[in-house]
Design a protein around this motif. Sequence first.
Motif, PDB file in Angstrom:
ATOM      1  N   MET A 261       0.825  -1.205   0.000  1.00 33.32           N
ATOM      2  CA  MET A 261       0.000   0.000   0.000  1.00 33.32           C
ATOM      3  C   MET A 261       0.864   1.262   0.000  1.00 33.32           C
ATOM      4  SD  MET A 261      -2.844  -1.338  -0.389  1.00 33.32           S
ATOM      5  CE  MET A 261      -3.693   0.240  -0.485  1.00 33.32           C
ATOM      6  N   LEU A 264       2.055   1.699  -3.641  1.00 37.35           N
ATOM      7  CA  LEU A 264       0.971   2.142  -4.519  1.00 37.35           C
ATOM      8  C   LEU A 264       0.598   3.592  -4.251  1.00 37.35           C
ATOM      9  CD1 LEU A 264      -1.341  -1.024  -4.535  1.00 37.35           C
ATOM     10  CD2 LEU A 264       0.429  -0.372  -6.176  1.00 37.35           C
ATOM     11  N   GLU A 265       0.638   3.993  -2.986  1.00 36.37           N
ATOM     12  CA  GLU A 265       0.333   5.388  -2.648  1.00 36.37           C
ATOM     13  C   GLU A 265       1.399   6.333  -3.190  1.00 36.37           C
ATOM     14  OE1 GLU A 265      -0.061   5.373   1.565  1.00 36.37           O
ATOM     15  OE2 GLU A 265      -1.960   4.257   1.545  1.00 36.37           O
ATOM     16  N   LYS A 266       2.643   5.885  -3.184  1.00 36.28           N
ATOM     17  CA  LYS A 266       3.728   6.720  -3.693  1.00 36.28           C
ATOM     18  C   LYS A 266       3.534   7.014  -5.182  1.00 36.28           C
ATOM     19  CE  LYS A 266       8.760   6.940  -4.225  1.00 36.28           C
ATOM     20  NZ  LYS A 266       8.844   8.304  -3.687  1.00 36.28           N
ATOM     21  N   TYR A 267       2.990   6.028  -5.900  1.00 35.96           N
ATOM     22  CA  TYR A 267       2.789   6.192  -7.351  1.00 35.96           C
ATOM     23  C   TYR A 267       1.295   6.267  -7.688  1.00 35.96           C
ATOM     24  CZ  TYR A 267       7.726   4.930  -7.837  1.00 35.96           C
ATOM     25  OH  TYR A 267       9.091   4.907  -7.769  1.00 35.96           O
ATOM     26  N   ASP A 268       0.524   6.890  -6.797  1.00 40.48           N
ATOM     27  CA  ASP A 268      -0.931   6.836  -6.959  1.00 40.48           C
ATOM     28  C   ASP A 268      -1.447   7.495  -8.226  1.00 40.48           C
ATOM     29  OD1 ASP A 268      -0.247   9.347  -6.064  1.00 40.48           O
ATOM     30  OD2 ASP A 268      -1.989   9.566  -4.752  1.00 40.48           O
ATOM     31  N   THR A 269      -0.721   8.469  -8.786  1.00 41.88           N
ATOM     32  CA  THR A 269      -1.162   9.124 -10.022  1.00 41.88           C
ATOM     33  C   THR A 269      -0.215   8.838 -11.179  1.00 41.88           C
ATOM     34  OG1 THR A 269      -0.006  11.179  -9.420  1.00 41.88           O
ATOM     35  CG2 THR A 269      -2.330  10.972  -8.773  1.00 41.88           C
ATOM     36  N   THR A 293      -6.825   0.820  -9.927  1.00 42.51           N
ATOM     37  CA  THR A 293      -7.386   2.178 -10.017  1.00 42.51           C
ATOM     38  C   THR A 293      -7.369   2.608 -11.480  1.00 42.51           C
ATOM     39  OG1 THR A 293      -5.261   3.325  -9.821  1.00 42.51           O
ATOM     40  CG2 THR A 293      -6.369   2.695  -7.757  1.00 42.51           C
ATOM     41  N   TYR A 295      -5.242   4.443 -12.662  1.00 45.14           N
ATOM     42  CA  TYR A 295      -3.828   4.509 -13.029  1.00 45.14           C
ATOM     43  C   TYR A 295      -3.129   3.153 -12.945  1.00 45.14           C
ATOM     44  CZ  TYR A 295      -4.249   9.600 -12.712  1.00 45.14           C
ATOM     45  OH  TYR A 295      -4.618  10.909 -12.905  1.00 45.14           O
ATOM     46  N   HIS A 296      -3.670   2.237 -12.163  1.00 48.19           N
ATOM     47  CA  HIS A 296      -2.976   0.976 -11.894  1.00 48.19           C
ATOM     48  C   HIS A 296      -3.777  -0.215 -12.415  1.00 48.19           C
ATOM     49  CE1 HIS A 296      -0.891   3.072  -8.253  1.00 48.19           C
ATOM     50  NE2 HIS A 296      -0.390   3.432  -9.411  1.00 48.19           N
TER      51      HIS A 296
END
Length: 323
Positions: A261, A264-269, A293, A295-296
């Motif tokens: 998590m 994933l948060e670090k590369y959320d966009t 998401t 993006y993912h």
Amino acid sequence: MILYLSSQQHTNLLDFLAEQEDALPVKKMTGNFMLKQFVVYDMRNFSHCTELVLDRIAFGDEDRDFAQAIEEFLTMYNTRITVICEGLKENNPLFGALLSAGVGNIVTNVEIRGMQEEIRQSLSSQGMTKYHPKERKQPKAQGEHYRFMADGVRIALVSSQSRIGTTTTALGFTSWLGSVGASVAYVERNDSGIISYLSDAYEMDEEAGGYRLEKMWYGTQPPDAGFHFLIEDYGTDRPEVDTDILLLVCGTKPYEIVHTMKLLEKYDTKPAFVLCPFVEASLQDTYVEAFQTDYHKVFFLEYQPDCMNGSPNAKIFKIITNK
């Protein structure tokens, strides 16, 4: 495209082709060459060329080495070869060696117009028909094979934590790309030191500060050029600059989720493919819902026991490189 390796004496010999409407474009390189070295170190940069024209006097190889280099070239590439040997007689040993190597397009005329007419015949669809080269057996196709319209595409693999299969995935991806026709470089961007072990285990040849195994090159620094893809294995480190394709290798075990998590948060966009190894089929929908998401995009990796065989995950690798 026609790749023409020429001497200064014959540098303009193929210029007449520009007058033909359906002529292929010519990439001309003029100078002094060693064909064996060119095949090993430089030809991969021109693997898209369909015709190779060699001006014999531009090469410093002995006749035997010149013919042998051509034979080795034809085992690796489907490019058709024309050799310009001005004044060469059919009883010359080189002539027979070229035919034995599989070359039937041999330009021997000594007059410019005559040479150009023989070149025109050689580059026609049927080629030069007056000579009969040794028939070469075509290797049986081994699985799928593709033509890649790519150049220097950087694919970065980043791990949520150590020891979850990131390097195995990166090496498998590298191997799969090489097996389906791409030239690919694996760049070790972490401190695992895996390349030294691989080079010994697979008896790789040293090349350009790294090691080569067939169409794959392995090193700790990005090569200058000449590859369709660069697979950069960062492990738990992070790329300092943007890459063309980002792969996030993430664990799904209870004690791994917190690290996943955070990554994933670090590369959320940032657009990325999320690759999860060793996930039971009944749980995959749960992780898609949790991780996927706008993006993912989430994929689940199959078990890959051999780090140098990416075929278990070929479908995923194909999707990633499809564009």
